[in-house]
Write an enzyme that holds these catalytic residues in place. Sequence first.
Site, PDB file in Angstrom:
ATOM      1  N   TYR A 114      47.549  -1.659  47.608  1.00  0.00           N
ATOM      2  CA  TYR A 114      48.277  -1.240  48.607  1.00  0.00           C
ATOM      3  C   TYR A 114      49.332  -2.201  48.982  1.00  0.00           C
ATOM      4  O   TYR A 114      49.768  -2.944  48.205  1.00  0.00           O
ATOM      5  CB  TYR A 114      47.344  -1.069  49.811  1.00  0.00           C
ATOM      6  N   LYS A 169      35.327  24.324  36.817  1.00  0.00           N
ATOM      7  CA  LYS A 169      36.058  23.881  35.745  1.00  0.00           C
ATOM      8  C   LYS A 169      36.458  22.403  35.858  1.00  0.00           C
ATOM      9  O   LYS A 169      36.613  21.905  34.423  1.00  0.00           O
ATOM     10  CB  LYS A 169      37.329  24.754  35.728  1.00  0.00           C
ATOM     11  N   GLU A 211      44.571  29.726  36.215  1.00  0.00           N
ATOM     12  CA  GLU A 211      43.158  30.067  36.207  1.00  0.00           C
ATOM     13  C   GLU A 211      43.172  31.564  37.110  1.00  0.00           C
ATOM     14  O   GLU A 211      43.522  31.352  38.292  1.00  0.00           O
ATOM     15  CB  GLU A 211      42.041  29.195  36.509  1.00  0.00           C
ATOM     16  N   ASP A 212      42.586  32.662  36.658  1.00  0.00           N
ATOM     17  CA  ASP A 212      42.018  33.759  37.579  1.00  0.00           C
ATOM     18  C   ASP A 212      43.328  33.979  38.202  1.00  0.00           C
ATOM     19  O   ASP A 212      43.262  34.492  39.425  1.00  0.00           O
ATOM     20  CB  ASP A 212      40.809  33.169  38.385  1.00  0.00           C
ATOM     21  N   ASP A 237      42.854  32.053  30.921  1.00  0.00           N
ATOM     22  CA  ASP A 237      42.533  33.225  30.678  1.00  0.00           C
ATOM     23  C   ASP A 237      43.214  33.906  29.500  1.00  0.00           C
ATOM     24  O   ASP A 237      42.569  34.808  28.772  1.00  0.00           O
ATOM     25  CB  ASP A 237      42.643  34.166  32.010  1.00  0.00           C
ATOM     26  N   ILE A 270      44.526  45.676  26.929  1.00  0.00           N
ATOM     27  CA  ILE A 270      45.964  45.015  26.845  1.00  0.00           C
ATOM     28  C   ILE A 270      46.396  44.335  27.982  1.00  0.00           C
ATOM     29  O   ILE A 270      47.425  45.037  28.615  1.00  0.00           O
ATOM     30  CB  ILE A 270      46.984  46.044  26.233  1.00  0.00           C
ATOM     31  N   GLY A 271      45.702  43.401  28.524  1.00  0.00           N
ATOM     32  CA  GLY A 271      45.951  42.727  29.725  1.00  0.00           C
ATOM     33  C   GLY A 271      46.342  41.352  29.346  1.00  0.00           C
ATOM     34  O   GLY A 271      46.789  41.358  28.203  1.00  0.00           O
ATOM     35  N   ALA A 273      44.529  38.539  28.411  1.00  0.00           N
ATOM     36  CA  ALA A 273      43.827  38.139  27.221  1.00  0.00           C
ATOM     37  C   ALA A 273      44.035  38.749  26.037  1.00  0.00           C
ATOM     38  O   ALA A 273      44.323  38.222  25.054  1.00  0.00           O
ATOM     39  CB  ALA A 273      42.148  38.123  27.597  1.00  0.00           C
ATOM     40  N   ASN A 363      33.159  40.642  30.303  1.00  0.00           N
ATOM     41  CA  ASN A 363      32.337  40.057  31.069  1.00  0.00           C
ATOM     42  C   ASN A 363      32.071  40.656  32.396  1.00  0.00           C
ATOM     43  O   ASN A 363      33.180  40.853  33.254  1.00  0.00           O
ATOM     44  CB  ASN A 363      32.558  38.340  31.206  1.00  0.00           C
ATOM     45  N   ASN A 393      35.738  30.023  26.596  1.00  0.00           N
ATOM     46  CA  ASN A 393      37.008  29.189  26.930  1.00  0.00           C
ATOM     47  C   ASN A 393      36.544  27.596  26.938  1.00  0.00           C
ATOM     48  O   ASN A 393      37.436  26.765  26.590  1.00  0.00           O
ATOM     49  CB  ASN A 393      37.743  29.415  28.029  1.00  0.00           C
TER      50      ASN A 393
END
Length: 472
Positions: A114, A169, A211-212, A237, A270-271, A273, A363, A393
């Site tokens: 410091y 994660k 993520e998500d 994802d 078709i999203g 992923a 899932n 993943n």
Amino acid sequence: MAVPKSGSTNIIVRVEMDKASAAFGRIAMAIGDSGGDIVAIDVSGTGKVTTIRDLTVNITDTGAKDLIVQVLNKLPGVKVLQVSDQTFLMHLGGKIEVTPKMAIKSRDDLSRVYTPGVASVCMAIHEDPSHAHTLTIKRNTVAVVSDGSAVLGLGNIGPLAAMPVMEGKAMLFKQLAGVDAFPICLDSQDTEEIIATIKRIAPAFGGINLEDISSPRCFEIERRLIEELDIPVFHDDQHGTAVVLLAGLYNAVKLVGKRLEDCKIVLCGIGAAGIACTKILQAAGVTRIVGVDREGAIVRGNEYTHDAWRWYAEHTNLDKESGTLSDVIVDADIFIGVSGPGVLRRGDIGKMAPDPIVFAMANPTPEIAPEEAEGIVRVIATGRSDYPNQINNVLCFPGLFRGVLDCRASRVTEEMKIAAAKAIASVVGEDELNEQYIIPSVFNPHVAEKVKEAVVQAAYASGVARRRERGF
């Protein structure tokens, strides 16, 4: 969500017992009759009138937990105060912590880590910002960022409820690849606010793991951040799923004696992923891909309001096949599902080409249960850990980020993703490959190291690595 499968677990039931009216024998009998087995008893408190005991109970059916509580509360002199299970106990106080790499034992130590000693390090970075990668945690730290809008199979549960997932994660990053990761859950689902926030915190991190985050916002958020930041941005994802899918397919087609680039693939969902899986398959040489969503096959020439679907229509389904999933799956070599439960039927598999390969990755409930496809499918994979061939993943992101951090890559290229997929596939030896084992376990100690090495090599070949010498 799917009904959990039966499995043994322990719960801890804290009961308050009236000494005069409650008999422990009745409690033990009630628990046994409800499907529980007492394996430990601890007295956590006692008074003149009551005593409090913690009962560790083994159950093999998740429904037994609620039944035990109901039955105990009906017994005279017994009150259930609290019920905990192993999962909740593991999350008490969170699952990660920040610890220093060295102890501060003296005033001299303090002056170096410091003030005043730290000032010289600050000025070195001020004069040459690249030093931040060697003199701060930036070189080994990843931000795991979510807005809580698309968490697992739970949907839009918000940033607070998303924290346990992001903490988990971060644990995997550290345990599997030695990467320090920190969960950052943002209290906004506005695209511009999320982009601006991540850009502002980026100086502290060597990479960003999105993520998500729900579709279609995730596409714009990732695209903009890749363009506007000089560190790798990776929406797991999308791309983590795609990498592990490709790894599994490399081994699946090898097993059935086909070439991936010759296969007809029908992809349902078709999203985020689904589109990432399609792009990596195209980069790997696959040309015959037909995408299917709720309204049927995506076909060039049709009108679509969704930008992602318009792209999909222009870049896939060269033969303009139309109709339902059941229509277009005829003669398909591979089915890939990133959609929802039960959309694929046994009769649909019967229409596929010989030795059909099915990756039902929805899932927690796959597009078709492996039991239902038994006998007519050659290879089947799911996203679940309780079946063989889990497309997870976790096989990708720890090693991939270890690699991009080690070589200071500015971004993740398609070549790096394909290299990661090949590395994952290579962990399964020729003598091990079979219908029940086309993808390694997430606990295989060789996966992260092989992925790291492959990603670093591909990063240098792609021209995005910025370290003159490989490794630290």
